[in-house]
Design a protein around this motif. Structure first.
Motif, PDB file in Angstrom:
ATOM      1  N   LYS A 160       0.823  -1.204   0.000  1.00  0.00           N
ATOM      2  CA  LYS A 160       0.000   0.000   0.000  1.00  0.00           C
ATOM      3  C   LYS A 160       0.863   1.262   0.000  1.00  0.00           C
ATOM      4  CE  LYS A 160      -3.994   0.048   2.239  1.00  0.00           C
ATOM      5  NZ  LYS A 160      -5.086  -0.182   3.238  1.00  0.00           N
TER       6      LYS A 160
ATOM      7  N   THR B  66      -2.353   4.019   7.113  1.00  0.00           N
ATOM      8  CA  THR B  66      -1.918   2.629   6.912  1.00  0.00           C
ATOM      9  C   THR B  66      -0.951   2.204   8.016  1.00  0.00           C
ATOM     10  OG1 THR B  66      -2.122   2.952   4.515  1.00  0.00           O
ATOM     11  CG2 THR B  66      -0.834   1.062   5.247  1.00  0.00           C
TER      12      THR B  66
ATOM     13  N   GLN C 233      -9.920  -5.879   0.716  1.00  0.00           N
ATOM     14  CA  GLN C 233      -8.618  -5.961   1.378  1.00  0.00           C
ATOM     15  C   GLN C 233      -8.619  -6.993   2.495  1.00  0.00           C
ATOM     16  OE1 GLN C 233      -6.973  -2.248   2.510  1.00  0.00           O
ATOM     17  NE2 GLN C 233      -6.791  -1.548   0.402  1.00  0.00           N
TER      18      GLN C 233
ATOM     19  N   ASN D  62      -8.313  -0.812  -5.498  1.00  0.00           N
ATOM     20  CA  ASN D  62      -7.711   0.490  -5.235  1.00  0.00           C
ATOM     21  C   ASN D  62      -8.082   1.493  -6.333  1.00  0.00           C
ATOM     22  OD1 ASN D  62      -5.270   2.461  -5.161  1.00  0.00           O
ATOM     23  ND2 ASN D  62      -5.198   1.326  -3.245  1.00  0.00           N
TER      24      ASN D  62
END
Lengths: 240, 240
Positions: free
Chosen positions: A92, A210, B67, B95
């Motif tokens: 990510k 994240t 996810q 995404n």
């Protein structure tokens, strides 16, 4: 047997370290691309802008490296729990950093346009805004390397300052365009440049979210807070 | 034993199918959010725009679902080779689709501004540009569902049309602003809306590239082709 097991564990850690090193390298490059793109505006240096445009590929190559490496790690090591989350986090992060690189490249392309036309006053606000975004990138990368959730949280909150600067610059540029049509081309490119910096800030906050989630296993507090972007959508009228 | 093995294999396939269903659902939502956001401009319908803004959360929830599901699949099933690539592809696609949703939401926010001020002529180009982007999203999702690399390639090529429309609209809007300062606020928001549609097209081409790579195991031919965005960075001058 014990030795062999230890060997495998330590080797996976080494591989994670290598993955983190690539992420850090990407982060350093993204930061320096942003700095150079802004310098190419301030110094009206189109050669530097060209360098930024060409260097973006280095970040793209590193992102591909992270992806290939992560997929290989997943396939060969089949990591569980925390190790697995680390690999997914790296994926990510590399995505956000690659996007920051793209935005810096777009700023450099617009710098080349701005350097062909006379400078306008509101350009001065750009370096301040970019400096803040750059600090945020730097700090969020530190938070990643140090696995520091609180630092990630603090960085995340600072993005509001970037948004505030963007909102005030947006209004200023609109007013500026209304004053004199000769300002319009430069102002439009500055608007997009400011928007790009604001989006760079958004990617840095994504990274902070994240990291926080990866360390704490829960969402960052206040993550659902609505953005204060009202000014950005306000109606600005010419004085007529 | 054979039965048990078959059972496990078929169950993983079921889980991949479920993952693909969530992706398709995200794609359908992203497409409909784009359509509604554009309709809210054309019909000057701020209530519809508000609905788009609120509905974006549904796409975000699905992205989180993809996810979580992908990470659980990776951990519990430890897929190899092709199965692993399918899971990673789903992560990347979700995404891009989430970003398309964000861009449609931003278009809806700007629609609410535009609906407060008199309409300007260049707004007519927006629905055509959006229609093309929407077809590209639809076709790229078909290519995904049908695992059709050639279709992905054809979709990818059509993005050039979106870019061309953006470049011509960019010039038109700048000229329009120069003609009359009262056009500036509306034109600025239309500029950002056009840019958002162009970026939606870029995300759809990312998806096409990801699908092509997943099927063929190699990059899409021409992937390094430079974007024809020169007009976008041209200097437009007022007639004075």
């Amino acid at each position: 047997m014990a030795d062999e097991h230890t060997h495998i564990v330590s080797s996976f850690d080494e591989e994670l370290t290598r993955l983190n090193n690539i992420i850090s390298q990407m982060g350093g490059l993204a930061e320096s691309q942003l700095i150079s793109s802004i310098r190419s505006i301030v110094k009206r240096d189109s050669e530097l802008a060209e360098k930024v445009i060409l260097s973006d590929q280095r970040i793209d190559v590193l992102e591909q490296e992270v992806q290939d490496f992560a997929v290989r790690l997943l396939a060969l090591r089949q990591p569980m729990a925390d190790d697995l989350r680390q690999v997914v986090t790296a994926l990510k992060l590399s995505n956000d950093l690659e996007r920051i690189g793209d935005l810096a490249k777009n700023i450099a392309k617009r710098a080349q346009v701005l350097n062909q036309i006379p400078p306008i006053r509101p350009v001065q606000a750009i370096p301040n805004m970019a400096k803040l975004a750059q600090e945020i990138i730097k700090d969020v990368l530190d938070a990643y390397i140090e696995s520091d959730a609180e630092k990630a949280h603090r960085v995340w909150e600072r993005d509001q300052e970037v948004d505030d600067m963007y909102n005030s610059l947006f209004r200023e540029l609109l007013t500026y365009m209304m004053e004199d049509p000769r300002n319009i081309t430069a102002s439009t490119h500055l608007l997009f440049i400011a928007k790009n910096i604001e989006r760079i800030g958004d990617h840095a906050t994504n990274i902070a979210e994240t990291i926080y989630y990866r360390i704490k296993g829960e969402d960052l507090p206040g993550i659902d807070r609505p953005k204060n972007d009202a000014a950005n959508f306000a109606v600005v009228k010419p004085n007529d």
